[in-house]
Design a protein around this motif. Structure first.
Motif, PDB file in Angstrom:
ATOM      1  N   SER A   1      17.350  -7.415 -44.056  1.00 40.72           N
ATOM      2  CA  SER A   1      16.647  -6.727 -43.259  1.00 40.72           C
ATOM      3  C   SER A   1      16.122  -7.213 -42.336  1.00 40.72           C
ATOM      4  CB  SER A   1      15.118  -6.426 -43.719  1.00 40.72           C
ATOM      5  OG  SER A   1      15.087  -7.281 -44.535  1.00 40.72           O
TER       6      SER A   1
ATOM      7  N   GLY B   1      13.409   2.219 -36.650  1.00 36.68           N
ATOM      8  CA  GLY B   1      13.612   1.621 -37.889  1.00 36.68           C
ATOM      9  C   GLY B   1      12.745   0.366 -39.483  1.00 36.68           C
TER      10      GLY B   1
ATOM     11  N   THR C   1      18.927  -7.397 -40.005  1.00 36.45           N
ATOM     12  CA  THR C   1      19.489  -6.527 -39.567  1.00 36.45           C
ATOM     13  C   THR C   1      19.228  -4.969 -39.030  1.00 36.45           C
ATOM     14  OG1 THR C   1      21.091  -7.945 -40.723  1.00 36.45           O
ATOM     15  CG2 THR C   1      22.306  -6.158 -39.430  1.00 36.45           C
ATOM     16  N   GLY C   2      18.357  -4.556 -39.999  1.00 38.39           N
ATOM     17  CA  GLY C   2      17.911  -3.562 -40.013  1.00 38.39           C
ATOM     18  C   GLY C   2      17.627  -2.566 -40.599  1.00 38.39           C
TER      19      GLY C   2
ATOM     20  N   TYR D   1      13.182   0.482 -21.197  1.00 38.65           N
ATOM     21  CA  TYR D   1      12.101   0.905 -20.813  1.00 38.65           C
ATOM     22  C   TYR D   1      10.648   0.034 -21.062  1.00 38.65           C
ATOM     23  CZ  TYR D   1      13.545   5.728 -22.651  1.00 38.65           C
ATOM     24  OH  TYR D   1      14.283   6.527 -22.522  1.00 38.65           O
TER      25      TYR D   1
ATOM     26  N   ASN E   1       9.163  -7.335 -29.710  1.00 32.25           N
ATOM     27  CA  ASN E   1       9.996  -7.443 -30.765  1.00 32.25           C
ATOM     28  C   ASN E   1      11.532  -8.457 -31.033  1.00 32.25           C
ATOM     29  OD1 ASN E   1       8.918  -7.531 -34.098  1.00 32.25           O
ATOM     30  ND2 ASN E   1       8.212  -5.753 -32.850  1.00 32.25           N
ATOM     31  N   GLY E   2      11.640  -7.672 -29.502  1.00 34.73           N
ATOM     32  CA  GLY E   2      13.675  -8.513 -29.495  1.00 34.73           C
ATOM     33  C   GLY E   2      13.995  -9.031 -28.858  1.00 34.73           C
TER      34      GLY E   2
ATOM     35  N   LYS F   1      21.636  -1.107 -23.942  1.00 44.52           N
ATOM     36  CA  LYS F   1      20.620   0.330 -23.464  1.00 44.52           C
ATOM     37  C   LYS F   1      19.888   0.394 -25.164  1.00 44.52           C
ATOM     38  CE  LYS F   1      25.431   2.229 -23.383  1.00 44.52           C
ATOM     39  NZ  LYS F   1      26.281   3.429 -23.520  1.00 44.52           N
ATOM     40  N   GLY F   2      19.218  -0.573 -25.111  1.00 44.84           N
ATOM     41  CA  GLY F   2      17.920  -0.961 -26.030  1.00 44.84           C
ATOM     42  C   GLY F   2      16.655  -0.315 -25.523  1.00 44.84           C
ATOM     43  N   ALA F   3      15.431  -0.326 -26.718  1.00 45.36           N
ATOM     44  CA  ALA F   3      14.450   0.169 -25.792  1.00 45.36           C
ATOM     45  C   ALA F   3      14.141  -0.362 -25.013  1.00 45.36           C
ATOM     46  CB  ALA F   3      13.541   0.528 -26.567  1.00 45.36           C
TER      47      ALA F   3
ATOM     48  N   ALA G   1       7.979 -10.172 -37.614  1.00 42.58           N
ATOM     49  CA  ALA G   1       8.480  -9.020 -36.813  1.00 42.58           C
ATOM     50  C   ALA G   1       6.661  -8.597 -36.489  1.00 42.58           C
ATOM     51  CB  ALA G   1       9.504  -8.085 -37.384  1.00 42.58           C
TER      52      ALA G   1
ATOM     53  N   ARG H   1      12.835 -12.736 -24.146  1.00 37.16           N
ATOM     54  CA  ARG H   1      11.929 -13.642 -25.058  1.00 37.16           C
ATOM     55  C   ARG H   1      12.176 -15.565 -24.037  1.00 37.16           C
ATOM     56  NH1 ARG H   1      14.719 -13.325 -31.106  1.00 37.16           N
ATOM     57  NH2 ARG H   1      13.323 -11.490 -31.433  1.00 37.16           N
TER      58      ARG H   1
ATOM     59  N   SER I   1      15.506   9.576 -30.676  1.00 37.96           N
ATOM     60  CA  SER I   1      15.733  11.269 -30.661  1.00 37.96           C
ATOM     61  C   SER I   1      14.150  11.826 -31.481  1.00 37.96           C
ATOM     62  CB  SER I   1      16.720  11.214 -31.426  1.00 37.96           C
ATOM     63  OG  SER I   1      16.872  11.024 -32.928  1.00 37.96           O
TER      64      SER I   1
HETATM   65  N1  LIG Z   1      14.356  -6.804 -38.953  1.00 37.00           N
HETATM   66  C1  LIG Z   1      13.837  -7.794 -38.849  1.00 37.00           C
HETATM   67  O1  LIG Z   1      13.657  -8.626 -39.680  1.00 37.00           O
HETATM   68  C2  LIG Z   1      13.393  -8.602 -37.419  1.00 37.00           C
HETATM   69  C3  LIG Z   1      12.798  -9.697 -37.271  1.00 37.00           C
HETATM   70  C4  LIG Z   1      13.150  -9.710 -35.846  1.00 37.00           C
HETATM   71  C5  LIG Z   1      12.956  -8.961 -34.707  1.00 37.00           C
HETATM   72  N2  LIG Z   1      13.829  -7.333 -34.750  1.00 37.00           N
HETATM   73  C6  LIG Z   1      13.617  -7.107 -33.680  1.00 37.00           C
HETATM   74  O2  LIG Z   1      13.319  -5.550 -33.345  1.00 37.00           O
HETATM   75  C7  LIG Z   1      14.034  -4.867 -32.741  1.00 37.00           C
HETATM   76  C8  LIG Z   1      14.022  -3.572 -34.283  1.00 37.00           C
HETATM   77  O3  LIG Z   1      14.685  -3.847 -35.594  1.00 37.00           O
HETATM   78  P1  LIG Z   1      15.050  -3.254 -36.805  1.00 37.00           P
HETATM   79  O4  LIG Z   1      15.095  -3.789 -37.464  1.00 37.00           O
HETATM   80  O5  LIG Z   1      14.087  -2.324 -37.108  1.00 37.00           O
HETATM   81  O6  LIG Z   1      16.315  -2.090 -36.400  1.00 37.00           O
HETATM   82  P2  LIG Z   1      16.844  -0.384 -36.384  1.00 37.00           P
HETATM   83  O7  LIG Z   1      16.282  -0.846 -38.354  1.00 37.00           O
HETATM   84  O8  LIG Z   1      17.562  -0.826 -36.204  1.00 37.00           O
HETATM   85  O9  LIG Z   1      15.978   0.140 -35.883  1.00 37.00           O
HETATM   86  C9  LIG Z   1      16.182   0.394 -34.033  1.00 37.00           C
HETATM   87  C10 LIG Z   1      14.856   1.419 -33.883  1.00 37.00           C
HETATM   88  O10 LIG Z   1      15.048   1.206 -32.209  1.00 37.00           O
HETATM   89  C11 LIG Z   1      15.144   2.744 -32.168  1.00 37.00           C
HETATM   90  N3  LIG Z   1      15.717   2.394 -30.881  1.00 37.00           N
HETATM   91  C12 LIG Z   1      16.628   2.187 -30.160  1.00 37.00           C
HETATM   92  N4  LIG Z   1      17.711   2.152 -29.041  1.00 37.00           N
HETATM   93  C13 LIG Z   1      16.432   2.958 -28.352  1.00 37.00           C
HETATM   94  C14 LIG Z   1      16.220   3.470 -26.863  1.00 37.00           C
HETATM   95  N5  LIG Z   1      17.228   3.200 -26.300  1.00 37.00           N
HETATM   96  N6  LIG Z   1      14.851   4.060 -26.573  1.00 37.00           N
HETATM   97  C15 LIG Z   1      13.807   4.659 -27.577  1.00 37.00           C
HETATM   98  N7  LIG Z   1      14.099   4.102 -29.166  1.00 37.00           N
HETATM   99  C16 LIG Z   1      15.572   3.157 -29.580  1.00 37.00           C
HETATM  100  C17 LIG Z   1      16.531   3.406 -32.913  1.00 37.00           C
HETATM  101  O11 LIG Z   1      15.770   4.775 -32.689  1.00 37.00           O
HETATM  102  P3  LIG Z   1      16.388   6.079 -33.788  1.00 37.00           P
HETATM  103  O12 LIG Z   1      15.887   5.729 -35.056  1.00 37.00           O
HETATM  104  O13 LIG Z   1      15.907   7.370 -33.352  1.00 37.00           O
HETATM  105  O14 LIG Z   1      17.961   5.866 -33.379  1.00 37.00           O
HETATM  106  C18 LIG Z   1      14.981   2.953 -33.942  1.00 37.00           C
HETATM  107  O15 LIG Z   1      14.092   3.907 -34.511  1.00 37.00           O
HETATM  108  C19 LIG Z   1      15.196  -5.389 -33.063  1.00 37.00           C
HETATM  109  O16 LIG Z   1      15.286  -5.460 -31.653  1.00 37.00           O
HETATM  110  C20 LIG Z   1      15.530  -6.375 -33.842  1.00 37.00           C
HETATM  111  O17 LIG Z   1      16.177  -7.402 -33.032  1.00 37.00           O
HETATM  112  C21 LIG Z   1      13.464  -6.844 -36.176  1.00 37.00           C
END
Ligand SMILES: NC(=O)c1ccc[n+]([C@@H]2O[C@H](COP(=O)([O-])OP(=O)(O)OC[C@H]3O[C@@H](n4cnc5c(N)ncnc54)[C@H](OP(=O)(O)O)[C@@H]3O)[C@@H](O)[C@H]2O)c1
Length: 340
Positions: free
Chosen positions: A157, A11, A159-160, A79, A93-94, A73-75, A320, A98, A37
């Motif tokens: 961003s 993501g 939020t993802g 894992y 990162n999550g 259910k998160g990565a 991140a 922490r 996937s």
């Molecule tokens: N965005 C930020 O500013 C930020 C900053 C600091 C930390 N974070 C943290 O970084 C993490 C990712 O954030 P993001 O913004 O990139 O989220 P995102 O855009 O929603 O992407 C999440 C990704 O995680 C994958 N995923 C979810 N569950 C999984 C599992 N069980 N096994 C393997 N892969 C899995 C998804 O796979 P699919 O694509 O196949 O669905 C997707 O590719 C989160 O924990 C978030 O809290 C984010």
């Protein structure tokens, strides 16, 4: 010395992770991107084979950057420790681990010594915490922090990737005169401000989850369990870059000039502070850049030993992906991780 690297999650953060690894010439022998996937996905201009995450996918991996969704259910929860048991050095990162006592919570410029040779799982702090502690660290070393009051202005961003698309869609629908729709937040974010990030928690009544993360993570990173911190976190209709208004009280006197000098000499900080010329940090300048930007540094006229400042950083980079890669560079540099 080169490492087999896995990025878990494709993501907003996972994609940036690949980009940062490439930009910093991280010593990679093989790079695999894992997600829920398998598919082909264009990441940083490369068509990559994203593979499904399985326990076995970690067998050959030396370093894994987890950027998957948080929760049961998160990565990371599914894992993370499984990967450690298979000999992988994990940087997550999550927020799942922490506050776990086994897990150092690290901003490399601030508390690199929290990591020892025994650690195999390191957590990246929350994006809004990283930029705040990064900017406060040099001031804390001079005058010792007593209390922090922070208001954040956080981009979608954070939020993802789904929230980025939702704001884009709302802008298009508004221009086309169509009705706006939303799923990511309780309200439309376009032309709005939402003073809620995450959900309410019992341990700090009235505070939402992001605010509690800022309180607890800041205490852990600075090693001050009773540090007074209060946060109000607000989602704003900005695509990229978080901003924060911080009022920081110190035990000892510190002037704005001393703070400005200390900040400008501190690694990873860039001071933009010429208010008479309307020069200060903003998300439009910070987006896609590495530093934490600080400006509007001034003494609080109503409270002793207290400074006000405005802090802006790219939440996907320093907040991140960049911080995670810097952690990996630090542990390689210290010899805490070696290729299998
Ligand atoms: N965005 C930020 O500013 C930020 C900053 C600091 C930390 N974070 C943290 O970084 C993490 C990712 O954030 P993001 O913004 O990139 O989220 P995102 O855009 O929603 O992407 C999440 C990704 O995680 C994958 N995923 C979810 N569950 C999984 C599992 N069980 N096994 C393997 N892969 C899995 C998804 O796979 P699919 O694509 O196949 O669905 C997707 O590719 C989160 O924990 C978030 O809290 C984010």
């Amino acid at each position: 010395m080169k490492f087999k690297v896995a990025v878990v999650g494709a993501g907003a953060v996972g994609e940036e992770m690949v980009k940062v690894l490439r930009q910093r010439n991280f010593p990679i022998s093989d790079l695999v991107v894992l997600a829920r996937s398998s598919r082909k996905q264009l990441i940083n201009g490369e068509e990559m084979d994203v593979k499904e995450t399985t326990p076995e996918a970690f067998d050959d991996v030396d370093i894994a950057f987890f950027a998957g969704t948080e929760g049961a259910k998160g990565a990371s929860q599914v894992y993370g420790w499984e990967a450690v048991s298979r000999g992988v050095f994990v940087i997550d990162n999550g927020d799942d681990f922490r506050m776990d006592a086994r897990v150092p919570l690290v901003v490399p410029e601030v508390n690199p010594d929290a990591i020892g040779p025994e650690h195999r799982f390191i957590a990246n702090p929350n994006c809004s915490t990283i930029q705040m502690v990064h900017a406060l660290a040099p001031l804390h070393r001079i005058a010792r922090l007593k209390r922090i009051v922070v208001s954040t202005y956080q981009s979608v961003s954070g939020t993802g990737s789904a929230a980025i698309k939702e704001l884009q869609q709302q802008v298009e629908d508004y221009v086309a005169g169509r009705e706006l729709r939303w799923e990511q937040y309780p309200y439309q974010i376009f032309a709005n401000l939402i003073p809620q990030i995450s959900s309410l928690k019992d341990e700090f009544p009235g505070y939402y989850g992001e605010e509690i993360k800022m309180i607890k993570e800041t205490r852990k990173i600075f090693g001050i369990p009773d540090l007074a911190v209060s946060a109000t976190c607000v989602r704003v209709p900005v695509f990229r870059g978080h901003a924060e208004a911080v009022n920081a009280e110190f035990h000892n006197p510190i002037t704005a000039d001393v703070a400005r000098k200390a900040l400008s000499e501190f690694p990873g900080i860039e001071v933009i502070d010429d208010p008479a010329a309307s020069k200060y940090p903003m998300p439009i300048f910070a987006a896609h850049k590495d530093p934490t930007f600080v400006g509007r540094i001034r003494q609080d006229p109503c409270h002793p030993n207290t400074l006000d400042m405005w802090i802006v950083a790219d939440n996907i980079r320093k907040g991140a992906a960049l911080n995670a890669v810097q952690i990996a560079e630090l542990v390689i540099d210290r010899g805490f991780v070696r290729p299998k």
